[in-house]
Design a protein around this motif. Structure first.
Motif, PDB file in Angstrom:
ATOM      1  N   THR A 240       1.045  -1.198  -0.230  1.00  0.00           N
ATOM      2  CA  THR A 240       0.078   0.059  -0.045  1.00  0.00           C
ATOM      3  C   THR A 240       0.726   1.232  -0.036  1.00  0.00           C
ATOM      4  O   THR A 240       0.692   2.307  -0.536  1.00  0.00           O
ATOM      5  N   ALA A 241       1.943   1.223   0.862  1.00  0.00           N
ATOM      6  CA  ALA A 241       2.891   2.383   0.765  1.00  0.00           C
ATOM      7  C   ALA A 241       3.368   2.668  -0.415  1.00  0.00           C
ATOM      8  O   ALA A 241       3.493   3.768  -0.958  1.00  0.00           O
ATOM      9  N   LEU A 242       3.894   1.524  -1.095  1.00  0.00           N
ATOM     10  CA  LEU A 242       4.370   1.804  -2.451  1.00  0.00           C
ATOM     11  C   LEU A 242       3.535   2.207  -3.451  1.00  0.00           C
ATOM     12  O   LEU A 242       3.899   3.087  -4.240  1.00  0.00           O
ATOM     13  N   VAL A 243       2.203   1.472  -3.461  1.00  0.00           N
ATOM     14  CA  VAL A 243       1.209   2.174  -4.252  1.00  0.00           C
ATOM     15  C   VAL A 243       1.020   3.732  -4.223  1.00  0.00           C
ATOM     16  O   VAL A 243       0.888   4.512  -5.118  1.00  0.00           O
ATOM     17  N   ALA A 244       0.627   4.057  -2.808  1.00  0.00           N
ATOM     18  CA  ALA A 244       0.703   5.409  -2.500  1.00  0.00           C
ATOM     19  C   ALA A 244       1.961   6.343  -2.983  1.00  0.00           C
ATOM     20  O   ALA A 244       1.559   7.515  -3.488  1.00  0.00           O
ATOM     21  N   PHE A 245       3.080   5.771  -2.726  1.00  0.00           N
ATOM     22  CA  PHE A 245       4.298   6.620  -3.120  1.00  0.00           C
ATOM     23  C   PHE A 245       4.046   6.737  -4.687  1.00  0.00           C
ATOM     24  O   PHE A 245       4.519   7.955  -5.189  1.00  0.00           O
ATOM     25  N   LEU A 246       3.897   5.819  -5.623  1.00  0.00           N
ATOM     26  CA  LEU A 246       3.903   6.059  -7.013  1.00  0.00           C
ATOM     27  C   LEU A 246       2.729   6.996  -7.397  1.00  0.00           C
ATOM     28  O   LEU A 246       2.950   7.584  -8.216  1.00  0.00           O
ATOM     29  N   ALA A 253       3.773  14.988 -10.666  1.00  0.00           N
ATOM     30  CA  ALA A 253       4.521  15.049 -12.206  1.00  0.00           C
ATOM     31  C   ALA A 253       3.166  15.487 -12.883  1.00  0.00           C
ATOM     32  O   ALA A 253       3.489  16.617 -13.949  1.00  0.00           O
ATOM     33  N   LYS A 254       2.074  15.253 -12.876  1.00  0.00           N
ATOM     34  CA  LYS A 254       0.827  15.521 -13.531  1.00  0.00           C
ATOM     35  C   LYS A 254       0.584  17.056 -13.139  1.00  0.00           C
ATOM     36  O   LYS A 254       0.301  17.758 -14.143  1.00  0.00           O
ATOM     37  N   ALA A 255       0.727  17.678 -11.847  1.00  0.00           N
ATOM     38  CA  ALA A 255       0.508  19.063 -11.764  1.00  0.00           C
ATOM     39  C   ALA A 255       1.621  19.915 -12.257  1.00  0.00           C
ATOM     40  O   ALA A 255       1.357  21.009 -12.617  1.00  0.00           O
ATOM     41  N   LEU A 256       3.106  19.490 -12.339  1.00  0.00           N
ATOM     42  CA  LEU A 256       4.075  20.045 -13.056  1.00  0.00           C
ATOM     43  C   LEU A 256       3.863  20.197 -14.453  1.00  0.00           C
ATOM     44  O   LEU A 256       4.237  21.361 -15.020  1.00  0.00           O
TER      45      LEU A 256
END
Length: 319
Positions: A240-246, A253-256
């Motif tokens: 879950t932490a990995l999915v949340a991090f990704l 990235a989308k916002a930038l």
């Protein structure tokens, strides 16, 4: 010529209808075994019906019968423990009071014991008188705990078994409060052998184990003999932490690159609820194990005896 000692231990809870039908079958099965000093010990686990009166009547007609009455209903595992604690000579054979496990197989169990086996257990190949849901869930439970536990727990095997004197001596040293007897039998080890049999329907009455009690029994067994649920919670948390991090990297990235003028309310709530659910599952699993540690730390007795009637001795009269 050497004579073996065997005590048949029967734990009963509200089985007043079944016991008068079961006892003659036990007597007939024991009568066909040579060189055997056989006894029967009935444990009344705080029954609320006429079970104790029925047992008193059985004992009055059979001098080989001993009776043990617990102060209240402590559960089947504690009742079995109380009965096995009293077997200090010879072997013990555990039999259910509902008659589903056939006493007629006792000679076969004794024969295997005399061959040198310490744990002779019956493996069910057919479960008569049980609904499909109970059969399916029982089948799944034994496969799950067999995969999760490092302690060998034979599939489709209940408490119907014969235990040698050294197996009984080993069991008496295990005084944990949360007792999953099927796991304790396997944990002791020693030489074991299976006897396949077809389980009959109940002689009378209804089963005391509904789906809710069976579910709790399954949790008891898994948490008593496996830490796999805690490890699963760890892996689930890491994933879950990995999915949340990704996902966080993707949001940044989308916002930038393209900007994000509208706040994603549904996305935010989904993530919060998902992470909260995973955390609650992990906390619940930790709580199960902490609760067991709490119960063990209190060191309360496993059971209390209200009345004991030794074989051949009249029980005291209660006012």
């Amino acid at each position: 010529m050497h004579t073996d000692r065997l005590t048949v231990v029967v734990a009963a809870y509200n089985e007043a209808e079944s016991l008068p039908l079961l006892h003659p079958r036990i007597v007939a099965a024991l009568a066909g075994i040579e060189r055997l000093d056989a006894r029967v010990l009935y444990v009344d686990d705080g029954s609320r019906d006429a079970t104790w009166q029925v047992l008193r009547e059985i004992a009055s007609k059979d001098a080989r019968v001993s009776l043990l009455r617990l102060s209240r209903n402590f559960g089947k595992e504690a009742a079995l423990t109380a009965g096995l604690d009293l077997v200090t000579e010879g072997a013990a054979l555990i039999l259910d009071a509902d008659g589903q496990d056939p006493p007629e197989l006792v000679p076969a169990f004794v024969a295997k014991w005399r061959e040198g086996f310490d744990d002779v257990y019956g493996t069910r190949v057919l479960r008569a008188g049980e609904g499909w849901l109970k059969r399916v869930t029982a089948h799944a439970f034994y496969r799950v705990i067999g995969r999760l536990s490092k302690t060998p727990v034979p599939a489709d095997t209940g408490d119907f078994r014969l235990l040698s004197p050294r197996s009984l001596a080993a069991l008496r040293q295990l005084r944990e409060r949360h007792r999953f007897m099927k796991g304790l039998f396997g944990w002791v080890g020693y030489r074991s052998v299976s006897i396949p049999y077809e389980r009959d329907a109940r002689l009378a009455g209804a089963s005391k184990f509904n789906l809710w009690r069976l579910w709790n029994f399954a949790i008891e067994g898994i948490t008593s003999f496996s830490t796999a649920p805690l490890r699963l919670a760890t892996y689930l948390g890491l994933m879950t932490a990995l999915v949340a991090f990704l996902y966080g990297v993707w949001i940044i990235a989308k916002a930038l690159l393209w900007g994000d003028p509208v706040a994603g309310w549904p996305t935010m709530m989904s993530v919060i609820l998902f992470l909260g659910g995973v955390q609650l599952i992990a906390l619940g699993l930790i709580g199960e194990y902490l609760g067991r540690l709490y119960d063990e730390s209190k060191q309360r007795p496993l059971y209390f005896v209200d009345e004991f009637h030794a074989a051949g001795v009249e029980p005291p009269q209660r006012a």
